[in-house]
Design a protein around this motif. Structure first.
Motif, PDB file in Angstrom:
ATOM      1  N   PHE A 117       0.829  -1.204   0.000  1.00 46.40           N
ATOM      2  CA  PHE A 117       0.000   0.000   0.000  1.00 46.40           C
ATOM      3  C   PHE A 117       0.867   1.258   0.000  1.00 46.40           C
ATOM      4  CE2 PHE A 117      -2.016   3.474   2.300  1.00 46.40           C
ATOM      5  CZ  PHE A 117      -3.246   3.584   1.658  1.00 46.40           C
ATOM      6  N   LEU A 118       1.918   1.251   0.830  1.00 50.76           N
ATOM      7  CA  LEU A 118       2.783   2.424   0.946  1.00 50.76           C
ATOM      8  C   LEU A 118       3.540   2.704  -0.353  1.00 50.76           C
ATOM      9  CD1 LEU A 118       4.231   1.930   4.553  1.00 50.76           C
ATOM     10  CD2 LEU A 118       2.404   3.483   3.821  1.00 50.76           C
ATOM     11  N   ILE A 119       3.914   1.651  -1.065  1.00 52.67           N
ATOM     12  CA  ILE A 119       4.590   1.838  -2.351  1.00 52.67           C
ATOM     13  C   ILE A 119       3.604   2.337  -3.403  1.00 52.67           C
ATOM     14  CG2 ILE A 119       5.675   0.614  -4.278  1.00 52.67           C
ATOM     15  CD1 ILE A 119       7.139  -1.111  -2.286  1.00 52.67           C
ATOM     16  N   GLN A 120       2.421   1.729  -3.457  1.00 47.50           N
ATOM     17  CA  GLN A 120       1.432   2.064  -4.479  1.00 47.50           C
ATOM     18  C   GLN A 120       0.973   3.520  -4.382  1.00 47.50           C
ATOM     19  OE1 GLN A 120      -1.953  -0.551  -4.518  1.00 47.50           O
ATOM     20  NE2 GLN A 120      -2.977   0.526  -6.198  1.00 47.50           N
ATOM     21  N   TYR A 121       0.833   4.003  -3.141  1.00 45.43           N
ATOM     22  CA  TYR A 121       0.300   5.356  -2.950  1.00 45.43           C
ATOM     23  C   TYR A 121       1.343   6.304  -2.353  1.00 45.43           C
ATOM     24  CZ  TYR A 121      -4.133   2.997  -3.791  1.00 45.43           C
ATOM     25  OH  TYR A 121      -5.145   2.270  -4.354  1.00 45.43           O
ATOM     26  N   GLU A 122       2.615   6.054  -2.661  1.00 46.82           N
ATOM     27  CA  GLU A 122       3.706   6.810  -2.050  1.00 46.82           C
ATOM     28  C   GLU A 122       3.572   8.321  -2.271  1.00 46.82           C
ATOM     29  OE1 GLU A 122       8.603   6.874  -1.971  1.00 46.82           O
ATOM     30  OE2 GLU A 122       7.540   5.723  -3.512  1.00 46.82           O
ATOM     31  N   GLU A 123       3.310   8.734  -3.500  1.00 46.43           N
ATOM     32  CA  GLU A 123       3.250  10.171  -3.795  1.00 46.43           C
ATOM     33  C   GLU A 123       2.080  10.834  -3.073  1.00 46.43           C
ATOM     34  OE1 GLU A 123       3.276  10.947  -7.948  1.00 46.43           O
ATOM     35  OE2 GLU A 123       5.229   9.988  -8.294  1.00 46.43           O
ATOM     36  N   GLU A 124       0.911  10.175  -3.084  1.00 44.26           N
ATOM     37  CA  GLU A 124      -0.256  10.736  -2.407  1.00 44.26           C
ATOM     38  C   GLU A 124      -0.027  10.843  -0.899  1.00 44.26           C
ATOM     39  OE1 GLU A 124      -0.212   8.333  -4.618  1.00 44.26           O
ATOM     40  OE2 GLU A 124      -2.035   8.273  -5.857  1.00 44.26           O
ATOM     41  N   ILE A 125       0.617   9.827  -0.338  1.00 46.74           N
ATOM     42  CA  ILE A 125       0.870   9.817   1.106  1.00 46.74           C
ATOM     43  C   ILE A 125       1.820  10.945   1.489  1.00 46.74           C
ATOM     44  CG2 ILE A 125       1.926   8.503   2.996  1.00 46.74           C
ATOM     45  CD1 ILE A 125       0.919   5.947   1.528  1.00 46.74           C
ATOM     46  N   LEU A 145      -1.848  10.415  10.862  1.00 43.66           N
ATOM     47  CA  LEU A 145      -3.167  11.002  10.650  1.00 43.66           C
ATOM     48  C   LEU A 145      -3.659  10.773   9.223  1.00 43.66           C
ATOM     49  CD1 LEU A 145      -2.716  14.391  12.547  1.00 43.66           C
ATOM     50  CD2 LEU A 145      -4.187  12.480  13.230  1.00 43.66           C
ATOM     51  N   TYR A 146      -2.751  10.913   8.255  1.00 42.53           N
ATOM     52  CA  TYR A 146      -3.141  10.706   6.862  1.00 42.53           C
ATOM     53  C   TYR A 146      -3.542   9.250   6.624  1.00 42.53           C
ATOM     54  CZ  TYR A 146      -3.113  10.598   1.791  1.00 42.53           C
ATOM     55  OH  TYR A 146      -3.495  10.430   0.482  1.00 42.53           O
ATOM     56  N   LEU A 147      -2.701   8.326   7.136  1.00 40.60           N
ATOM     57  CA  LEU A 147      -2.982   6.906   6.912  1.00 40.60           C
ATOM     58  C   LEU A 147      -4.238   6.461   7.657  1.00 40.60           C
ATOM     59  CD1 LEU A 147       0.638   5.446   7.106  1.00 40.60           C
ATOM     60  CD2 LEU A 147      -0.779   5.717   5.075  1.00 40.60           C
ATOM     61  N   ARG A 148      -4.457   7.026   8.833  1.00 40.65           N
ATOM     62  CA  ARG A 148      -5.666   6.676   9.593  1.00 40.65           C
ATOM     63  C   ARG A 148      -6.928   6.992   8.778  1.00 40.65           C
ATOM     64  NH1 ARG A 148      -6.381   5.312  14.729  1.00 40.65           N
ATOM     65  NH2 ARG A 148      -4.244   5.868  15.329  1.00 40.65           N
ATOM     66  N   GLU A 149      -6.831   8.059   7.988  1.00 44.33           N
ATOM     67  CA  GLU A 149      -7.990   8.464   7.183  1.00 44.33           C
ATOM     68  C   GLU A 149      -8.138   7.635   5.913  1.00 44.33           C
ATOM     69  OE1 GLU A 149      -9.647  12.499   4.914  1.00 44.33           O
ATOM     70  OE2 GLU A 149      -8.055  12.654   6.420  1.00 44.33           O
ATOM     71  N   HIS A 150      -7.016   7.106   5.391  1.00 41.55           N
ATOM     72  CA  HIS A 150      -7.068   6.482   4.063  1.00 41.55           C
ATOM     73  C   HIS A 150      -6.886   4.958   4.057  1.00 41.55           C
ATOM     74  CE1 HIS A 150      -6.317  10.738   3.063  1.00 41.55           C
ATOM     75  NE2 HIS A 150      -6.932  10.457   1.940  1.00 41.55           N
ATOM     76  N   LEU A 151      -6.397   4.379   5.157  1.00 38.04           N
ATOM     77  CA  LEU A 151      -6.284   2.925   5.195  1.00 38.04           C
ATOM     78  C   LEU A 151      -7.645   2.309   5.481  1.00 38.04           C
ATOM     79  CD1 LEU A 151      -2.942   2.095   7.083  1.00 38.04           C
ATOM     80  CD2 LEU A 151      -3.611   1.271   4.830  1.00 38.04           C
ATOM     81  N   ASP A 152      -8.009   1.274   4.732  1.00 35.90           N
ATOM     82  CA  ASP A 152      -9.315   0.628   4.924  1.00 35.90           C
ATOM     83  C   ASP A 152      -9.403  -0.059   6.286  1.00 35.90           C
ATOM     84  OD1 ASP A 152     -10.133   1.436   2.423  1.00 35.90           O
ATOM     85  OD2 ASP A 152      -9.411  -0.392   1.438  1.00 35.90           O
ATOM     86  N   ASP A 153      -8.303  -0.689   6.688  1.00 38.18           N
ATOM     87  CA  ASP A 153      -8.264  -1.441   7.950  1.00 38.18           C
ATOM     88  C   ASP A 153      -7.587  -0.581   9.015  1.00 38.18           C
ATOM     89  OD1 ASP A 153      -7.992  -3.198  10.039  1.00 38.18           O
ATOM     90  OD2 ASP A 153      -7.091  -4.800   8.858  1.00 38.18           O
TER      91      ASP A 153
END
Length: 403
Positions: A117-125, A145-153
């Protein structure tokens, strides 16, 4: 013949590290375990508590078959560069089947899921993290905070908060980025928290053990390290260790005042340079200067690494040169067991990077950039040994450890 590798600092080696090596052999069935170990400076931006020769002896007595030094520019980097440098070194050696790392998470597939996930969305993150940092959050908090909002799990956020999980995920990202065939495995961490300063029976964190050593105590150490190491630690104690951050205070002050442009040093922004000079006083120790510079947006480790970079002249230009080699421009064997000497021959035949000895060129030619990086490493090594010489009146000689 299977070979497993462990990326480590062994600062210092303790019972938890012995357990990790044993579990690595059990899980992988490896015939040999290689320790890829930081030299005299470590990732949190401090000198190692004891010289790399002592830590090499400890690693071999504690179960490793071969110890290879992690280059300085990798060892003193933040987690992403540390991981890519260590993993690329393993990849370039050409003999590693498994990479074993400690983790608070028992599920390697969950860690792989996060890494992908971190590789796929690296630029957005990164973009989202920077936006949150502009609101006053530190980098780790902004990313959380960013990942808490965007990670499904949402449970994956808790996994990302644990220090060993963080590094393990960076290793997995590096393996994916390098398209490496090395197979990752994780060993569940059984000691107290990575940063805990509380001594616990049998297995304690390296942080808690360093605290005791820096308080000039050694007796609590012995129940928390393998018995095979007792004589070595006792023999060297107060002869060439413990080494602590404040032993380098004068060197740091001299480097700050002699540097023509601190913004050319890796990690130093114009704002951080201004903060250093605002807080700098002639009587401040290394640790006191870190505390003085600390803000909500700057972590202790980030500041310590930046100040260490100043002291060791680790410039942005040199780091970029190191990155052209994926942070692994060469390798050095610190020690080995005679029973594993065949492995050295295999590495010499299969490795795609040059080998150096005592941080000096051997048979393999180095490029101009590699020579510059090696020269910086030689200087850093000499500074560490000078501190030992001044503190303990002990001279450390170059020596490869062979058991």
């Amino acid at each position: 013949m299977k070979t497993a590798a462990i990326i480590c600092e062994y600062n210092p080696f303790h019972n938890g590290h012995e357990y990790h090596i044993m579990q690595t052999r059990n899980i992988t069935g490896a015939d040999c375990v290689i320790a890829i170990m930081s030299g005299n400076y470590v990732q949190r931006g401090t000198p190692a508590v004891m010289d790399k020769k002592i830590r090499t002896q400890a690693a071999l007595l504690g179960g490793a078959d071969l110890v290879i030094e992690l280059p300085l520019f990798t060892a003193c980097s933040s987690a992403p560069d540390f991981a890519i440098g260590a993993v690329s070194l393993l990849h370039k050696l050409g003999v590693i089947d498994y990479l074993s790392f400690g983790s608070e998470c028992q599920d390697i597939n969950k860690l792989k899921q996060i890494a992908s996930f971190l590789i796929q969305y690296e630029e957005e993150i990164e973009r989202g993290t920077k936006e949150l940092m502009s609101l006053g959050h530190s980098y780790p908090k902004a990313k959380e905070l960013y990942l808490r909002e965007h990670l499904d799990d949402a449970s994956l956020i808790e996994v990302l908060k644990q220090p060993n999980n963080i590094l393990g995920i960076e290793y997995l990202k590096a393996l994916l980025q390098l398209d490496s065939p090395i197979i990752p495995v994780c060993v569940t961490r059984v000691s107290n928290d990575h940063h805990s300063k509380e001594l616990t029976p049998s297995i304690s964190s390296a942080t808690s053990i360093r605290e005791i050593l820096e308080q000039n105590q050694i007796s609590p150490l012995f129940s928390r390290v393998p018995e095979a190491l007792h004589d070595i630690y006792q023999m060297h104690y107060q002869k060439d260790f413990p080494v602590c951050l404040d032993d380098f205070s004068l060197l740091l002050h001299a480097a700050i005042y002699s540097c023509e442009d601190l913004t050319q040093i890796s990690g130093i922004s114009s704002d951080f340079k201004d903060r250093i000079f605002k807080m700098l006083k002639s009587d401040l120790s290394f640790e006191e200067l870190i505390s003085a510079c600390k803000t909500k947006n700057l972590t202790w480790s980030k500041i310590s690494r930046n100040l260490l970079h100043i002291m060791l002249d680790i410039t942005k230009e040199k780091v970029e040169k190191a990155r052209t080699y994926d942070m692994s421009p060469y390798f050095q064997i610190l020690g080995f067991k005679r029973s594993a000497s065949f492995l050295i021959g295999n590495i010499k035949r299969k490795s795609s990077i040059p080998m150096v000895r005592h941080l000096r060129v051997m048979n393999d030619p180095l490029s101009k950039d590699q020579e510059e990086l090696l020269s910086t490493e030689q200087r850093a090594n000499q500074l560490y040994r000078t501190v030992i010489g001044q503190k303990f009146h002990t001279i450390i000689k170059d020596e490869q450890i062979i058991f």
